[in-house]
Design an enzyme around this catalytic site. Structure first.
Site, PDB file in Angstrom:
ATOM      1  N   ASN A 142       0.932  -1.283   0.169  1.00 54.34           N
ATOM      2  CA  ASN A 142      -0.087  -0.080   0.008  1.00 54.34           C
ATOM      3  C   ASN A 142       0.852   1.235   0.212  1.00 54.34           C
ATOM      4  O   ASN A 142       1.297   1.784   1.063  1.00 54.34           O
ATOM      5  CB  ASN A 142      -0.869  -0.132   1.187  1.00 54.34           C
ATOM      6  CG  ASN A 142      -2.176   1.156   1.034  1.00 54.34           C
ATOM      7  OD1 ASN A 142      -1.914   2.191   1.479  1.00 54.34           O
ATOM      8  ND2 ASN A 142      -3.061   0.761   0.351  1.00 54.34           N
ATOM      9  N   ARG A 200      -1.205   5.055   0.894  1.00 52.18           N
ATOM     10  CA  ARG A 200      -1.987   5.109  -0.148  1.00 52.18           C
ATOM     11  C   ARG A 200      -3.728   5.430   0.374  1.00 52.18           C
ATOM     12  O   ARG A 200      -4.166   6.285  -0.159  1.00 52.18           O
ATOM     13  CB  ARG A 200      -2.044   4.244  -1.354  1.00 52.18           C
ATOM     14  CG  ARG A 200      -2.947   4.515  -2.685  1.00 52.18           C
ATOM     15  CD  ARG A 200      -2.848   3.251  -3.546  1.00 52.18           C
ATOM     16  NE  ARG A 200      -3.525   3.754  -4.963  1.00 52.18           N
ATOM     17  CZ  ARG A 200      -4.765   3.593  -5.164  1.00 52.18           C
ATOM     18  NH1 ARG A 200      -5.588   3.151  -4.255  1.00 52.18           N
ATOM     19  NH2 ARG A 200      -5.068   3.998  -6.363  1.00 52.18           N
ATOM     20  N   CYS A 201      -4.146   4.401   1.043  1.00 54.66           N
ATOM     21  CA  CYS A 201      -5.353   4.535   1.986  1.00 54.66           C
ATOM     22  C   CYS A 201      -5.639   5.910   2.531  1.00 54.66           C
ATOM     23  O   CYS A 201      -6.626   6.391   2.529  1.00 54.66           O
ATOM     24  CB  CYS A 201      -5.393   3.359   2.810  1.00 54.66           C
ATOM     25  SG  CYS A 201      -5.522   1.583   2.279  1.00 54.66           S
ATOM     26  N   MET A 202      -4.386   6.406   3.031  1.00 51.17           N
ATOM     27  CA  MET A 202      -4.601   7.704   3.897  1.00 51.17           C
ATOM     28  C   MET A 202      -4.672   8.661   3.106  1.00 51.17           C
ATOM     29  O   MET A 202      -4.627   9.887   3.741  1.00 51.17           O
ATOM     30  CB  MET A 202      -3.568   7.542   4.869  1.00 51.17           C
ATOM     31  CG  MET A 202      -3.618   6.793   5.966  1.00 51.17           C
ATOM     32  SD  MET A 202      -2.628   6.957   7.441  1.00 51.17           S
ATOM     33  CE  MET A 202      -0.882   6.768   6.573  1.00 51.17           C
ATOM     34  N   GLY A 228      -2.411   1.909   4.605  1.00 49.79           N
ATOM     35  CA  GLY A 228      -0.939   2.617   4.427  1.00 49.79           C
ATOM     36  C   GLY A 228      -1.205   3.883   3.889  1.00 49.79           C
ATOM     37  O   GLY A 228      -2.198   4.381   3.721  1.00 49.79           O
TER      38      GLY A 228
END
Length: 409
Positions: free
Chosen positions: A353, A398-400, A396
């Site tokens: 991620n 990218r998710c945030m 991770g």
């Protein structure tokens, strides 16, 4: 002004959410219902997130914080009415009409900063009664709550700004979330994109309007803007085929994309989104979870068809199809060579991620040492951040992050 034309082009502007009250209200008792695997040490999580923010700012990336955007939005009375009408109405089954009305009236009198905090961080019975100051009439639903029971549940997953809205080429998808505990996030983004001065008059197309698209489900962690008119969509635990098709239809009708590639993923918590197992890290390179066999991943290509219905064909090879879509002879598929135990641990800690901020430059959690070394051996610049606490919700870098402006490549 706002558009996202690739996964790896230079990142210009992004929406993040700094940990706050919503994470302070996670407990061992409610964490599963709120989709977290563990409670979080919030002061450390804030430090980790602030370091993430600073890294992006040091690279001249403009950071917008979700709480600030929401507080600025609900200064406008029409925006406040819009969000409260949708979150608190007589149809809310867990509250009932009387408690919904009482809570709505209370929050309508709340200052913008505090209202934003409550919409994200939640409101319990004790806090509601304190705000009412003895003005509350008896209400059956309220009487049956204990002092610490939530009238509005906290939204700890708002940390993961990628999921609830994702920008795809010249428009934005406000997503219908698979889990009911995240539905209020959709309403919050609808409010921001409708009323905040940054977005209200931008003329940005909406590919999906989350409230209207449900019960189809689509989450931004499953959507990758590959460039060249192509979008990659994961079909796993959170995104349904119906959600993927709705997004593809909307993009095709506007002429903003010409191809959507859908890939089937295992439907497990650990692999909940595409970006937990596969991320684009350079113009010709993808990192793939070593526990997946690239040769057996099923995928389908959707292209514009007659009367709005996309044409669908199954692909023989996912990465060959991606290479064709990007006008490349081949793409590099990067997998970390390690024992099965380490492979599983690093995937759990979001080793795949990664947030690309420029071609061949990614942000990664420092804990994933083997994956980070592998990327560097392949010529990828890895900018490490600490995520011991941030990663406890299974997300991770990218998710945030929700990019709202990113260059083409």
């Amino acid at each position: 002004m706002f558009r996202v034309d690739s996964e790896v082009g230079a990142l210009r502007q992004v929406i993040l959410h700094e940990p706050g009250m919503e994470l302070e209200r996670l407990t061992p008792r409610n964490k599963d219902e709120l989709l977290f695997d563990d409670v979080v040490w919030v002061p450390r999580a804030k430090q980790e997130h602030q370091a993430f923010q600073q890294l992006l700012k040091d690279r001249e990336i403009t950071v917008h914080l979700l709480h600030d955007l929401l507080a600025e939005t609900v200064k406008e009375e029409h925006a406040k009415t819009f969000v409260l009408d949708r979150i608190l109405n007589a149809r809310q089954p867990h509250l009932g009409p009387s408690l919904s009305e009482l809570t709505r009236e209370t929050l309508a009198e709340t200052a913008p900063q505090e209202l934003a905090t409550r919409l994200l961080g939640g409101l319990n019975k004790r806090e509601l009664l304190q705000a009412l100051g003895g003005r509350a009439s008896r209400c059956l639903s309220l009487d049956l709550l204990s002092d610490d029971d939530f009238v509005l549940a906290p939204l700890p997953n708002s940390l993961f700004t990628r999921d609830t809205s994702c920008w795809v080429y010249d428009g934005v998808s406000i997503n219908p979330m698979r889990k009911s505990s995240r539905n209020r996030e959709t309403i919050i983004y609808e409010t921001i994109y409708t009323f905040h001065p940054l977005f209200a008059n931008s003329g940005t197309p909406r590919w999906l309007d989350g409230e209207l698209a449900a019960p189809a489900a689509l989450e931004g962690g499953d959507v990758a803007v590959l460039g060249n008119g192509t979008v990659l969509i994961g079909l796993g635990e959170r995104t349904t085929p119906a959600g993927a098709e709705l997004l593809a239809r909307s993009l095709f009708q506007a002429g903003s994309a010409q191809r959507a590639i859908a890939v089937e993923l295992p439907r497990t918590r650990a692999l909940m989104h595409l970006d937990t197992v596969l991320t684009m890290v350079d113009t010709d390179a993808f990192t793939l979870f070593a526990g997946l066999d690239r040769r057996t991943l099923r995928s389908w290509t959707l292209t514009p068809g007659a009367h709005g219905a996309p044409k669908v064909r199954e692909n023989a090879d996912l990465f060959a199809e991606i290479a064709t879509a990007l006008d490349l002879d081949r793409v590099r598929v990067l997998q970390t060579d390690q024992d099965p135990y380490a492979t599983e641990r690093e995937q759990w800690n979001d080793g795949c991620n990664l947030l690309a901020i420029a071609p061949g430059t990614v942000v990664a959690y420092e804990i994933n040492e083997a994956s980070n070394r592998m990327l560097e051996d392949q010529g990828i610049e890895v900018l490490r951040i600490r995520g011991d606490q941030l990663g406890r919700g299974r997300g991770g870098p990218r998710c945030m992050s929700c990019p709202i402006e990113r260059d083409a490549v």
